[in-house]
Design a protein around this motif. Structure first.
Motif, mmCIF file in Angstrom:
data_model
loop_
_atom_site.group_PDB
_atom_site.id
_atom_site.type_symbol
_atom_site.label_atom_id
_atom_site.label_comp_id
_atom_site.label_asym_id
_atom_site.label_seq_id
_atom_site.Cartn_x
_atom_site.Cartn_y
_atom_site.Cartn_z
ATOM 1 N N PRO A 192 0.807 -1.443 -0.163
ATOM 2 C CA PRO A 192 0.542 -0.125 -0.053
ATOM 3 C C PRO A 192 0.638 1.306 -0.085
ATOM 4 O O PRO A 192 0.394 1.664 -0.713
ATOM 5 C CB PRO A 192 -0.458 0.147 1.200
ATOM 6 C CG PRO A 192 -1.038 -1.315 0.972
ATOM 7 C CD PRO A 192 0.479 -2.026 1.286
ATOM 8 N N GLU B 88 0.285 3.791 -3.011
ATOM 9 C CA GLU B 88 -0.089 5.588 -2.181
ATOM 10 C C GLU B 88 1.203 6.257 -3.243
ATOM 11 O O GLU B 88 0.605 7.867 -3.814
ATOM 12 C CB GLU B 88 0.318 5.698 -0.737
ATOM 13 C CG GLU B 88 -0.076 7.465 -0.650
ATOM 14 C CD GLU B 88 -1.438 7.368 -0.575
ATOM 15 O OE1 GLU B 88 -1.630 8.719 -1.583
ATOM 16 O OE2 GLU B 88 -2.080 6.879 0.432
ATOM 17 N N ASP C 292 -3.722 -5.829 1.507
ATOM 18 C CA ASP C 292 -4.323 -4.793 2.819
ATOM 19 C C ASP C 292 -5.565 -4.524 2.422
ATOM 20 O O ASP C 292 -4.740 -3.431 1.803
ATOM 21 C CB ASP C 292 -3.293 -4.535 3.646
ATOM 22 C CG ASP C 292 -3.482 -3.921 4.798
ATOM 23 O OD1 ASP C 292 -4.496 -3.497 5.333
ATOM 24 O OD2 ASP C 292 -2.615 -3.715 5.721
ATOM 25 N N ASP D 64 -8.137 -3.012 4.105
ATOM 26 C CA ASP D 64 -8.133 -1.865 4.659
ATOM 27 C C ASP D 64 -7.148 -0.282 3.902
ATOM 28 O O ASP D 64 -7.663 0.561 3.744
ATOM 29 C CB ASP D 64 -7.665 -1.851 6.101
ATOM 30 C CG ASP D 64 -9.616 -2.346 6.504
ATOM 31 O OD1 ASP D 64 -9.927 -2.817 5.888
ATOM 32 O OD2 ASP D 64 -8.869 -2.915 7.687
ATOM 33 N N ALA D 65 -6.140 -1.071 3.872
ATOM 34 C CA ALA D 65 -5.478 -0.185 3.704
ATOM 35 C C ALA D 65 -5.233 0.620 1.783
ATOM 36 O O ALA D 65 -5.096 1.618 1.835
ATOM 37 C CB ALA D 65 -3.940 0.006 3.339
ATOM 38 N N ASN E 29 -8.487 0.264 0.402
ATOM 39 C CA ASN E 29 -9.469 1.338 -0.210
ATOM 40 C C ASN E 29 -9.842 2.460 0.536
ATOM 41 O O ASN E 29 -9.745 3.371 -0.026
ATOM 42 C CB ASN E 29 -10.677 0.146 1.181
ATOM 43 C CG ASN E 29 -11.136 -1.263 -0.446
ATOM 44 O OD1 ASN E 29 -10.849 -0.824 -1.364
ATOM 45 N ND2 ASN E 29 -11.933 -1.819 0.830
ATOM 46 N N ARG E 30 -8.940 2.820 1.272
ATOM 47 C CA ARG E 30 -8.579 4.061 2.484
ATOM 48 C C ARG E 30 -7.468 5.009 1.427
ATOM 49 O O ARG E 30 -7.961 6.178 0.707
ATOM 50 C CB ARG E 30 -7.631 3.878 3.375
ATOM 51 C CG ARG E 30 -8.319 3.183 4.712
ATOM 52 C CD ARG E 30 -7.781 3.873 6.163
ATOM 53 N NE ARG E 30 -6.170 3.450 6.199
ATOM 54 C CZ ARG E 30 -6.012 2.299 6.371
ATOM 55 N NH1 ARG E 30 -7.096 1.814 7.472
ATOM 56 N NH2 ARG E 30 -4.946 1.288 6.566
ATOM 57 N N ILE E 31 -6.707 4.223 0.396
ATOM 58 C CA ILE E 31 -6.311 5.428 -0.356
ATOM 59 C C ILE E 31 -7.147 5.043 -1.164
ATOM 60 O O ILE E 31 -6.927 6.728 -2.205
ATOM 61 C CB ILE E 31 -4.823 4.272 -1.127
ATOM 62 C CG1 ILE E 31 -4.182 3.594 0.113
ATOM 63 C CG2 ILE E 31 -4.549 5.146 -1.871
ATOM 64 C CD1 ILE E 31 -2.748 3.542 -0.536
ATOM 65 N N ALA F 172 -10.512 5.233 -1.448
ATOM 66 C CA ALA F 172 -11.622 6.657 -0.964
ATOM 67 C C ALA F 172 -10.606 8.277 -1.236
ATOM 68 O O ALA F 172 -11.623 9.036 -1.647
ATOM 69 C CB ALA F 172 -11.801 6.026 0.427
ATOM 70 N N LEU F 173 -9.569 8.483 -0.821
ATOM 71 C CA LEU F 173 -8.925 9.224 -1.242
ATOM 72 C C LEU F 173 -8.629 9.713 -2.346
ATOM 73 O O LEU F 173 -9.199 10.586 -2.528
ATOM 74 C CB LEU F 173 -7.082 9.496 -0.245
ATOM 75 C CG LEU F 173 -6.790 10.682 -0.360
ATOM 76 C CD1 LEU F 173 -7.611 11.585 0.777
ATOM 77 C CD2 LEU F 173 -5.055 9.752 0.980
ATOM 78 N N HIS F 174 -8.409 9.263 -2.708
ATOM 79 C CA HIS F 174 -8.262 9.957 -4.736
ATOM 80 C C HIS F 174 -9.032 9.872 -5.467
ATOM 81 O O HIS F 174 -8.636 9.543 -6.908
ATOM 82 C CB HIS F 174 -6.991 8.944 -5.095
ATOM 83 C CG HIS F 174 -5.557 9.605 -4.372
ATOM 84 N ND1 HIS F 174 -4.806 10.058 -4.784
ATOM 85 C CD2 HIS F 174 -5.472 8.461 -3.095
ATOM 86 C CE1 HIS F 174 -3.473 10.684 -3.762
ATOM 87 N NE2 HIS F 174 -4.128 8.980 -2.943
#
Length: 378
Positions: A111, A115, A136, A138-139, A141-143, A145-147
């Motif tokens: 991840p 990023e 991973d 969660d990591a 999906n966070r990236i 969602a952010l972009h």
């Protein structure tokens, strides 16, 4: 012929019975009760709202990317350590794969590297659950969602693996699976796409079926593909699903036996497993430390072959292959872990009917390579 092949299909359940039933029903193409049954049972097994059967795992990836409207000029972030179909499917859409390194603690896409690789052209991430170990999510999906990106789970090697108690295939935007002959579930050639979005499901089914409108027979509002799976193949998969607990259970025993025996062989590094992961026992992989063992990975493979035992190397880094090396050179990514794993990784025989005695033969052969080093030194 190998005394111990690296893989062997197990069709000892009701596969023949169901295939004969499909043939006698005359429903041998892409419609029939086994198609519907397989899609329903597989979606439940994966915890997704829908599963769409298709002709193979590469097609599943291509179908997913088309459904997500990937276009020429777009970029998709993928691990370099994966089967080439992951990158090829991106190219099929006219887009470019951006290769990143893997995390040595999971062997899956890193991840942190993902990023760093995001650009204005990035549309999504393909999270390959390599060697049955989930990425991973969660990591990632966070990236995403952010972009504003989507995430495709390439679960070709990861049937029923779990990430923090959840089945893979239901954790990203789309999941893709392969049912090739060496997979945990197989029908020879086959695939599936899993989704949790009703509109996306409808569009994917249209793309799979030549673009035909589901409400208007033989009317084609879009250009589609014939990516369907046959009722005969789905009959095999239904029989395989009936035995999935037995299949997974035996393969976990095989993994445990390899771990037990190989942990005593100097120069063998076992597959790492994150505390949040439950690995799908697809094919047993480990790493060779040539300094400790006294033989390189390729020499180990040759030694096994001389004793009639088949094995496979890890995948060649995609960023070094001819179709992709020039674009990868321009991307200028640090892929040191990918190169290390690809150079040292070996896959050992793994199939449902592999016996403990055969596992001992494999490990004994590797152990003798280590012992030979000290005989030479003496």
């Amino acid at each position: 012929m190998w005394n111990i092949p690296v893989a062997s299909a197990d069709v000892a359940g009701r596969e023949e019975e169901y295939v004969v039933e499909a043939i006698r029903s005359s429903w041998i193409s892409s419609a029939g009760k086994f198609v519907e049954r397989f899609e329903q049972e597989f979606r439940l097994a994966c915890g997704s709202s829908a599963a769409i059967a298709c002709s193979n795992g590469t097609v599943a990836l291509h179908l997913a990317l088309m459904g997500l409207r990937l276009e020429p000029g777009d970029e998709v972030i993928v691990p370099s350590l994966t089967y080439i179909a992951t990158a090829n499917a991106v190219r099929y859409c006219g887009a470019e794969p951006v290769f990143v390194d893997v995390d040595p603690n999971t062997w899956c896409i890193d991840p942190v590297a993902v990023e760093r690789a995001v650009t204005p052209r990035t549309k999504g991430i393909i999270a390959v659950h390599l060697m049955g170990h989930p990425s991973d999510m969660d990591a990632l999906n966070r990236i995403a969602a952010l972009h504003g990106l989507w995430v495709v789970e390439d679960a070709a090697e990861a049937h029923f693996s779990e990430y923090k108690g959840q089945m893979v295939g239901s954790l990203g935007t789309v999941g893709t699976f392969s049912f090739f002959g060496n997979k945990v579930l197989t029908c020879g050639e086959g695939g599936a796409v899993t989704v949790n979005d009703g509109q996306l499901e409808t569009y994917l089914r249209m793309l799979r079926g030549q673009g035909m409108d589901p409400q208007r027979r033989y009317y084609f509002p879009i250009v589609g593909y014939n990516y369907r799976l046959t009722n005969v193949a789905c009959a095999m998969l239904c029989a395989q699903l009936e035995r999935r607990e037995q299949i997974i259970g035996r393969r976990r025993e095989i993994f445990a036996k390899y771990n037990e025996l190989l942990s005593e062989v100097p120069g063998i590094e076992l597959q790492p497993v994150a505390e949040w992961a439950k690995v799908s026992p697809w094919m047993y992989g480990c790493l060779i430390d040539s300094n400790e063992l006294g033989s390189t990975r390729n020499e180990v493979m040759q030694g096994l072959a001389e004793h009639g035992i088949d094995s496979r190397p890890f995948f060649h880094p995609l960023h070094l292959l001819p179709p992709y090396r020039e674009v990868a050179r321009r991307q200028d990514q640090d892929l040191r872990h990918t190169c290390d794993l690809a150079e040292r990784g070996i896959m050992l025989p793994t199939f449902n009917t592999l016996t403990d005695l055969q596992i001992e033969q494999v490990v004994d052969t590797i152990g003798r390579l280590h012992a030979r080093r000290y005989r030479r030194a003496a």
